[in-house]
Design an enzyme around this catalytic site. Sequence first.
Site, short mmCIF file in Angstrom:
data_model
loop_
_atom_site.label_atom_id
_atom_site.label_comp_id
_atom_site.label_asym_id
_atom_site.label_seq_id
_atom_site.Cartn_x
_atom_site.Cartn_y
_atom_site.Cartn_z
N GLU A 1 -4.74 -18.51 -25.23
CA GLU A 1 -3.40 -18.58 -24.65
C GLU A 1 -2.84 -20.01 -24.64
O GLU A 1 -1.80 -20.27 -24.06
CB GLU A 1 -3.39 -17.97 -23.25
CG GLU A 1 -4.46 -18.44 -22.31
CD GLU A 1 -4.47 -17.68 -20.97
OE1 GLU A 1 -3.56 -16.91 -20.70
OE2 GLU A 1 -5.43 -17.90 -20.21
N ARG B 1 7.54 -19.48 -18.34
CA ARG B 1 7.68 -18.02 -18.31
C ARG B 1 8.37 -17.51 -17.06
O ARG B 1 8.78 -16.36 -17.00
CB ARG B 1 6.31 -17.34 -18.52
CG ARG B 1 5.31 -17.62 -17.45
CD ARG B 1 3.89 -17.22 -17.88
NE ARG B 1 3.43 -15.98 -17.29
CZ ARG B 1 2.18 -15.54 -17.32
NH1 ARG B 1 1.25 -16.24 -17.96
NH2 ARG B 1 1.84 -14.43 -16.76
N ASN C 1 1.47 -13.94 -22.84
CA ASN C 1 2.38 -14.43 -21.79
C ASN C 1 2.33 -15.95 -21.72
O ASN C 1 3.36 -16.62 -21.64
CB ASN C 1 2.00 -13.85 -20.42
CG ASN C 1 1.91 -12.33 -20.44
OD1 ASN C 1 2.46 -11.70 -21.33
ND2 ASN C 1 1.20 -11.75 -19.49
N ASP C 2 1.12 -16.47 -21.75
CA ASP C 2 0.99 -17.93 -21.71
C ASP C 2 1.09 -18.56 -23.10
O ASP C 2 1.61 -19.67 -23.24
CB ASP C 2 -0.36 -18.33 -21.07
CG ASP C 2 -0.24 -18.34 -19.56
OD1 ASP C 2 0.77 -18.87 -19.06
OD2 ASP C 2 -1.13 -17.80 -18.89
N CYS D 1 -4.05 -8.97 -24.54
CA CYS D 1 -3.84 -8.41 -23.20
C CYS D 1 -2.55 -8.91 -22.55
O CYS D 1 -2.28 -8.60 -21.41
CB CYS D 1 -5.04 -8.71 -22.31
SG CYS D 1 -5.30 -10.46 -22.06
N HIS E 1 0.82 -1.21 0.00
CA HIS E 1 0.00 0.00 0.00
C HIS E 1 0.85 1.25 0.00
O HIS E 1 0.48 2.27 -0.57
CB HIS E 1 -0.96 -0.01 1.19
CG HIS E 1 -2.14 -0.88 0.94
ND1 HIS E 1 -2.73 -1.64 1.90
CD2 HIS E 1 -2.83 -1.10 -0.19
CE1 HIS E 1 -3.74 -2.30 1.37
NE2 HIS E 1 -3.82 -1.98 0.10
N ARG F 1 -7.44 -8.89 -13.83
CA ARG F 1 -7.06 -10.22 -13.34
C ARG F 1 -7.72 -10.40 -11.97
O ARG F 1 -7.11 -10.13 -10.94
CB ARG F 1 -5.54 -10.31 -13.20
CG ARG F 1 -4.77 -10.31 -14.52
CD ARG F 1 -3.28 -10.38 -14.25
NE ARG F 1 -2.50 -10.76 -15.40
CZ ARG F 1 -1.85 -9.90 -16.18
NH1 ARG F 1 -1.90 -8.61 -15.93
NH2 ARG F 1 -1.15 -10.33 -17.21
N ARG G 1 -11.82 -10.95 -16.07
CA ARG G 1 -11.49 -12.35 -16.31
C ARG G 1 -11.87 -13.16 -15.09
O ARG G 1 -11.58 -12.76 -13.96
CB ARG G 1 -9.99 -12.47 -16.59
CG ARG G 1 -9.57 -13.88 -16.93
CD ARG G 1 -8.12 -13.94 -17.31
NE ARG G 1 -7.24 -13.72 -16.17
CZ ARG G 1 -5.92 -13.68 -16.25
NH1 ARG G 1 -5.32 -13.82 -17.43
NH2 ARG G 1 -5.17 -13.49 -15.19
#
Length: 601
Positions: free
Chosen positions: A452, A486, A475-476, A523, A205, A312, A348
Site C-alpha cells: 500500500e 483519502r 485505499n492507501d 483488499c 449495536h 482490520r 492484519r
Amino acid sequence: MMQGRDCTKKPVESEEQALFGVGASPGIVTARAQVFKRRTSRAAWRRLPPEMVEREVCRFQEAVTEAEQELQKLRVTFADDLSDALSIIDSHILMLKDRMILGRTIEIIRQESINAEWALAKALGRVKKKFETIADPYIKQRFSDVKYVADRIFGLLSGREDDVLTDISEKVIVIGHDFSPEDTLHMQAKNILGFITEEGGVTSHTAIVARSLGIPAVVGLENITCLCASGDEIILDGFSGRVYLNPTPVQLRQYREYDKLHQSFSEELSLYIHLASETPDGHRVRLAGNIEMTDEVQAVLRYGAEGIGLFRSEFDFFSRELLPDEETLTRTYSELVRTLAPQPVTIRTLDIGGDKFSNRLPHNGIRLDLERNPALGLRSIRYSLRDPTLFTMQLRALLRASVHGNLRILLPMISSSSEVRCAKGMVRQIMNKLDQEEIPFDPEVSIGIMIEVPSAVILADILADEVDFFSIGTNDLIQYSLAIDRGNQYVAHMYEPFHPAVLRMIKQTVAAGHRRGIEVSMCGEMAGDVVSAPVLFGLGLDELSMRPSAIPHVRRILRCSEHRQLTELGRAVLGCSDGGEVRNFLTRYLPENYPQEFCCS
Ligand code: PEP
Ligand code: MG
C-alpha cells in the site's frame, strides 16, 4: 456514467423532500410513521434519612437483579442463529454488574444519602463525560449501550413501562431519538417494518442487530422526531440513507419500482452465493470478505465468502473499554479461525496511527496525536516496531490461534524489506519462547504484507522473497501514490482507482508475486466494486477481498467471463494514458460484454 445494474442509480427524480441520514441496514419500506418523542428519564431528588440508606441500596440491587432476569428471559426467547444479538444481550448483562454503573451508584447512595434514581443518573453522567473525551467514533457509540442498561434499571426503579414499542400493533416505521438493541430485537415480532433514529452510526449495536434481522434502518437523522409526526407517510431507503416525508404519488411509484427491481436483483444474485468462483474455462479467483468486528463473520458466511481476506484487527482491539490481554485476543482469533476452517482467515496486525486510534495508545513517550502529518508518520508497522508491547502480545495471540485452522498474518504499511525482516525476526523469537513454554503454534503459519506504499511496489520482487503472500491495499496505495489524502473532500474527485499509475502498480505487484510463486490478493475498496472487478480479474489477482454483501455480484461477473477475454481487457486498460480514458473505454466495453450486468445512464 457507467454503473452496475445494482440499482445504485438515484431512484427518485426529485430529491427536494429527501432527508439524508446514514443507511444502517439495507432495504426499502414505505409505511406510516409512529414517532416516539425523547424519553426524559428525569429522576426526582430525595435525601434519605441515615436508617434508609442501606434499604435504598437493596432496592437498587433488586432492580439490577430484575433487569438481569429480564435480559436472560430475552436471551432465551431468541433463536440460536441470532448470535450477534445474543452477544449484545450478554454484553448488557455484564454491564449491569460493571463497577461503572453498579459500584458507582451504590457508592453515591451511601456517600450522599440520596435516592437510587438520582444516584444512577449521577453515575451515568460521569460515564458520559468520560466517553465524551474519546475521539474514536466507534468507542464513543458504545456509550449508548451503557445508557440502554441504565434506562432499563431506571425504568424498574421508577415503575415506568420500559418497552417503548409495547402499544404497536400496525405495520409502521418507528422513529425515535434512539432505540436499544433489545428494542430492535422486539421489532420483528411486532411487525415493525423499519426504523429511523436521530442518533447512532453504522457500527452501533442497534444497527448490527437491524442488519442481522434484516430490518431496514436509517440512523443519525437529526431532528427527525420533530420533523415527522405519527401518521405521516414515509419512504425509508436503508441503502442510501434517504428518507421521504409524505412523498408525492410519483415518488411513491418510482420507489416501488426501485424496490421491486432491487428485490428481484438480490434474488437473482443469491443464486451465486454457493457457486464456485471461476470462469467457464476454469480460471479461479478466491472471493473473500473484509471485516472490522468479529460479529461480521455471520455476513461472511451468509454471502458465501471463501474466507476472510482482511480482518482490520485494530477495530476489535480498541472497541473494548480496556485494552485486551493476550488470553482475550487468543480466544477471539482462535474462534474466528476455527469458524472459517479450512478457509483462510487473514488477520492484519494493528494498523494504528494515521487517522486511527492514535489517542487510545499507551503514551510511552510517543505522542501520535501531535504528529503534523499522521498519514506519513508513525503509523501501522512503524508504530509496532517502535513500541512493540502491543505488537508482541498480538503476535503471541495470533501464533497461539494458528493451530485452530488456516490463519494468515498480514503486516500493514510495509515500505522496506528491513521492516519485514524485523517483524519476522520478532515472530521467530516469539515462536522460540512459545516452544520453551510448550505452547502449541503452527510453525508454517503464512506471513504476508500489505502492498500500500509505492516503495513496496517498486521493491515487490525483493519483498516477495521474504513473505508468503501480498495483499494490495488500494485505499492507501492510491492515497500515497497520487498524493491524495483519502479523507479530504477537496481532492476526493482526484482519487482515481483507474489512474494508469495505479493500474500499473497493481500489475507490477501481481507479476512480481507470481514470478516468485506467491499469491497476490487485493483488499482495498476497489476489490468490491463491480465496475473494477473484470479489470482486476484481467490483471491477474488471485483473491479479491471485499464487504461480504458484494461477493455474489462480483462472483457472477467472474462466472460470465472467459479467462482470455479478461486478460485482453487487462492489457487494454494498461494501454490507456489516463483514468478518464480507462473509464471511457469501460463505458463502451462493459455493457457490450456484460449486458446483463452493466447499463449506461
Ligand atoms: C487499504 O489501504 O486499502 C486497506 C485495505 O487498508 P485500510 O483501508 O484499513 O487502510
Ligand atoms: Mg491501508
